[in-house]
Design a protein around this motif. Structure first.
Motif, short mmCIF file in Angstrom:
data_model
loop_
_atom_site.label_atom_id
_atom_site.label_comp_id
_atom_site.label_asym_id
_atom_site.label_seq_id
_atom_site.Cartn_x
_atom_site.Cartn_y
_atom_site.Cartn_z
N ILE A 201 0.80 -1.22 0.00
CA ILE A 201 0.00 0.00 0.00
C ILE A 201 0.83 1.27 0.00
CG2 ILE A 201 -1.96 -1.11 1.18
CD1 ILE A 201 -0.94 0.15 3.79
N CYS A 202 2.15 1.18 0.02
CA CYS A 202 3.00 2.36 0.20
C CYS A 202 3.50 2.91 -1.15
CB CYS A 202 4.19 2.03 1.08
SG CYS A 202 3.75 1.60 2.77
N VAL A 203 3.61 4.24 -1.20
CA VAL A 203 4.17 4.91 -2.36
C VAL A 203 5.49 5.53 -1.97
CG1 VAL A 203 3.85 6.77 -4.04
CG2 VAL A 203 1.89 5.38 -3.34
N LEU A 204 6.51 5.27 -2.76
CA LEU A 204 7.85 5.78 -2.49
C LEU A 204 8.07 7.09 -3.26
CD1 LEU A 204 10.65 5.12 -1.18
CD2 LEU A 204 11.27 4.11 -3.39
N GLY A 205 8.23 8.18 -2.53
CA GLY A 205 8.54 9.45 -3.16
C GLY A 205 10.04 9.55 -3.40
N VAL A 206 10.43 9.95 -4.60
CA VAL A 206 11.84 9.99 -4.95
C VAL A 206 12.22 11.36 -5.52
CG1 VAL A 206 13.70 8.95 -6.31
CG2 VAL A 206 11.81 7.53 -5.50
N GLY A 207 13.25 11.94 -4.96
CA GLY A 207 13.86 13.14 -5.51
C GLY A 207 15.34 12.84 -5.71
N CYS A 208 15.92 13.28 -6.81
CA CYS A 208 17.32 12.97 -7.06
C CYS A 208 17.95 14.02 -7.97
CB CYS A 208 17.47 11.58 -7.68
SG CYS A 208 16.64 11.40 -9.29
N LYS A 209 19.27 14.10 -7.88
CA LYS A 209 19.99 15.00 -8.78
C LYS A 209 20.03 14.39 -10.18
CE LYS A 209 23.08 16.92 -5.24
NZ LYS A 209 24.49 17.10 -4.82
N ARG A 210 20.19 15.25 -11.15
CA ARG A 210 20.28 14.81 -12.53
C ARG A 210 21.46 13.84 -12.71
NH1 ARG A 210 16.69 14.54 -16.25
NH2 ARG A 210 16.00 16.67 -15.77
N GLY A 211 21.19 12.70 -13.34
CA GLY A 211 22.23 11.73 -13.60
C GLY A 211 22.46 10.72 -12.49
N THR A 212 21.64 10.74 -11.46
CA THR A 212 21.78 9.75 -10.38
C THR A 212 21.52 8.35 -10.93
OG1 THR A 212 21.06 11.36 -8.73
CG2 THR A 212 20.97 9.04 -8.11
N SER A 213 22.40 7.43 -10.61
CA SER A 213 22.29 6.08 -11.17
C SER A 213 21.23 5.25 -10.44
CB SER A 213 23.63 5.35 -11.07
OG SER A 213 23.96 5.10 -9.71
N ALA A 214 20.77 4.21 -11.11
CA ALA A 214 19.81 3.28 -10.50
C ALA A 214 20.44 2.60 -9.30
CB ALA A 214 19.37 2.25 -11.53
N GLU A 215 21.74 2.32 -9.38
CA GLU A 215 22.45 1.66 -8.27
C GLU A 215 22.46 2.55 -7.03
OE1 GLU A 215 23.46 -0.17 -12.01
OE2 GLU A 215 23.61 1.93 -11.36
N HIS A 216 22.65 3.85 -7.24
CA HIS A 216 22.67 4.78 -6.10
C HIS A 216 21.28 4.89 -5.47
CE1 HIS A 216 24.20 8.13 -3.70
NE2 HIS A 216 23.04 8.72 -3.92
N ILE A 217 20.24 4.96 -6.31
CA ILE A 217 18.87 5.01 -5.79
C ILE A 217 18.55 3.73 -5.04
CG2 ILE A 217 16.44 5.20 -6.42
CD1 ILE A 217 17.28 6.86 -8.83
N GLU A 218 18.99 2.60 -5.59
CA GLU A 218 18.75 1.30 -4.94
C GLU A 218 19.41 1.25 -3.56
OE1 GLU A 218 17.28 -2.34 -4.26
OE2 GLU A 218 16.94 -1.32 -6.17
N ALA A 219 20.66 1.71 -3.47
CA ALA A 219 21.39 1.70 -2.20
C ALA A 219 20.69 2.61 -1.18
CB ALA A 219 22.83 2.14 -2.41
N THR A 220 20.23 3.77 -1.63
CA THR A 220 19.54 4.70 -0.74
C THR A 220 18.21 4.12 -0.28
OG1 THR A 220 20.56 6.54 -1.93
CG2 THR A 220 18.70 7.07 -0.52
N PHE A 221 17.53 3.44 -1.18
CA PHE A 221 16.26 2.80 -0.85
C PHE A 221 16.46 1.74 0.24
CE2 PHE A 221 13.22 -0.72 -2.19
CZ PHE A 221 12.13 -0.19 -1.51
N LYS A 222 17.51 0.94 0.10
CA LYS A 222 17.79 -0.09 1.10
C LYS A 222 18.13 0.54 2.46
CE LYS A 222 19.33 -3.70 -2.09
NZ LYS A 222 20.46 -4.54 -2.57
N GLN A 223 18.88 1.63 2.44
CA GLN A 223 19.21 2.34 3.67
C GLN A 223 17.95 2.88 4.34
OE1 GLN A 223 22.06 5.36 2.62
NE2 GLN A 223 23.68 3.89 2.10
N PHE A 224 17.06 3.42 3.53
CA PHE A 224 15.79 3.94 4.04
C PHE A 224 14.99 2.84 4.73
CE2 PHE A 224 11.23 4.08 3.06
CZ PHE A 224 10.84 5.17 3.83
N CYS A 225 14.87 1.69 4.07
CA CYS A 225 14.10 0.57 4.64
C CYS A 225 14.73 0.07 5.93
CB CYS A 225 13.98 -0.56 3.63
SG CYS A 225 12.95 -0.16 2.19
N LYS A 226 16.06 0.00 5.95
CA LYS A 226 16.76 -0.47 7.15
C LYS A 226 16.58 0.51 8.30
CE LYS A 226 21.31 -2.01 8.77
NZ LYS A 226 22.73 -2.26 8.39
#
Length: 296
Positions: A201-226
Motif C-alpha cells: 500500500i505504500c508509495v515511495l517518493g523519490v527526488g534525485c539529482k540529474r544523472g543519479t544512477s539506478a544503483e545509487h537510488i537502490e542503495a539509498t532505498f535499502k538504507q531507508f528501509c533499514k
C-alpha cells in the motif's frame, strides 16, 4: 491474471479456445507440428500468471519441475484433461490463485475441480489465501505451514495487525493480547518470529539529482528501509516531479522493481497539504520546496 494455454490434441485445442474466451490468454499447440514444450514452459513460467495444460498431469509435472522455486513466486499451474472432465491445480494453489482459477475453469466446461489442499478440504482458514485476497505480500512463505498445521490440528492461532480487521472471524483465529504472542502479523514493520503479511500500500517518493544512477537510488532505498524498519515489499508505486520523467536511473530503478511511477508538476506538489521538510536549494532547482515527500 495473464494466462497461457497449451494443448496437445485438436480436441484439447478446442477446449483451450473455449476456456480462453472467458479467461483470455495465449494458446499454443504442443507436440507434433507444435511448439516445443520445454521452451513454452520456460518462457511462460516467467511471464504468465497462470499456465494451463490441456493434457496429462504427468506432462505438466515434468515440464514445470525444473522451474519451480517458491510458492511466493511460482505461477499458478492447472491441468485439464482434453474432454474437460477434471480441473486440477498442481502448483501455487493459494498464493498463485491456482485453486480459484481451477474452479472457474471447471465451471465453464462442467469439470470437477480436484482441490487437494488440506485447508480447503478441512474447511480451515488458509492464511496465505487470505493474504492474497488482502493484497498482502507473504514475507516468510516457509512459516505458512506453521499456522496451517496448528489450525489443522484443531488448535488456536493468534494474530496482530496495525489495522482493524473486520468481517467474520474464522474458527480458532483470535487477536493476540500481546504482539509477541502472534502467530501471524499484518504490518509494514516486521520484527518478530511470526509470519508477516505486508500490505502492498505504500508509495515511495523519490527526488534525485540529474544523472543519479539506478544503483545509487537502490542503495539509498535499502538504507531507508533499514533505518525505518519498513518492509520494501510494501511499496506498490513511486512518485516524483515531472522534471524527472526522463531520468534514466530513476526509470531503471522502477523497472527493476516493477514499480509504476507517477510524475507531478511543481504546482501540483505545492498544493499538497501536510508538513514537509523545506529546502531552499530544491525550491531554486524545481520550483517547489520539497519533492519526494510531497510526491508520495
Amino acid at each position: 491474471m495473464s494466462c497461457a494455454y497449451i494443448a496437445f490434441t485438436e480436441t484439447g485445442l478446442k477446449l483451450a479456445e473455449r476456456l480462453a474466451f472467458s479467461h483470455p490468454g495465449s494458446i499454443s499447440r504442443g507436440g507434433k507440428n507444435g511448439v516445443k514444450l520445454s521452451e513454452w514452459t520456460a518462457e511462460n513460467f516467467q511471464k504468465s500468471d497462470a499456465l494451463i495444460f490441456i493434457g496429462a498431469v504427468g506432462i505438466a509435472v515434468r515440464a514445470i519441475a525444473p522451474h519451480c522455486k517458491s510458492k511466493a513466486t511460482d505461477p499458478a499451474v492447472i491441468v485439464l484433461d482434453e474432454r474437460g472432465r477434471f480441473s486440477i491445480p498442481i502448483l501455487s494453489g493459494h498464493l498463485g490463485g491456482a485453486n480459484d482459477l481451477a474452479k472457474k475453469l471447471a465451471s465453464i466446461c462442467g469439470a470437477v475441480p480436484v482441490i487437494t489442499t488440506a485447508t480447503d478440504i478441512e474447511g480451515v482458514f488458509a492464511v496465505d489465501e487470505w493474504a492474497k485476497a488482502q493484497n498482502c505480500h507473504v514475507l516468510e512463505p516457509g512459516r505458512i505451514k506453521t499456522v496451517s498445521s496448528t489450525l489443522l490440528a484443531g488448535k488456536v492461532v493468534y494474530y496482530d495487525s496495525q489495522w482493524k480487521i473486520t468481517g467474520t472471524q474464522p474458527k480458532n483465529v483470535f487477536p493476540a493480547d500481546e504482539n509477541h504472542q502472534a502467530d501471524f502479523s499484518v504490518t509494514l514493520y516486521p520484527q518478530s518470529d511470526a509470519l508477516h503479511l505486508v500490505p502492498k500500500i505504500c508509495v515511495l517518493g523519490v527526488g534525485c539529482k540529474r544523472g543519479t544512477s539506478a544503483e545509487h537510488i537502490e542503495a539509498t532505498f535499502k538504507q531507508f528501509c533499514k533505518k525505518t524498519g519498513c518492509a520494501p515489499q510494501s511499496i506498490c508505486a513511486c512518485a516524483s516531479i515531472d522534471l524527472k520523467k526522463d531520468e534514466p536511473g530513476l526509470l531503471e530503478f522502477c523497472q527493476n522493481h516493477d514499480f509504476n511511477i507517477r510524475f507531478y508538476t511543481a504546482e501540483e506538489l505545492k498544493k499538497t497539504s501536510g508538513e514537509f521538510t523545506s529546502s531552499s536549494f530544491v525550491q531554486q532547482i524545481t520550483g517547489v520546496d520539497n519533492v519526494c515527500a510531497r510526491a508520495a
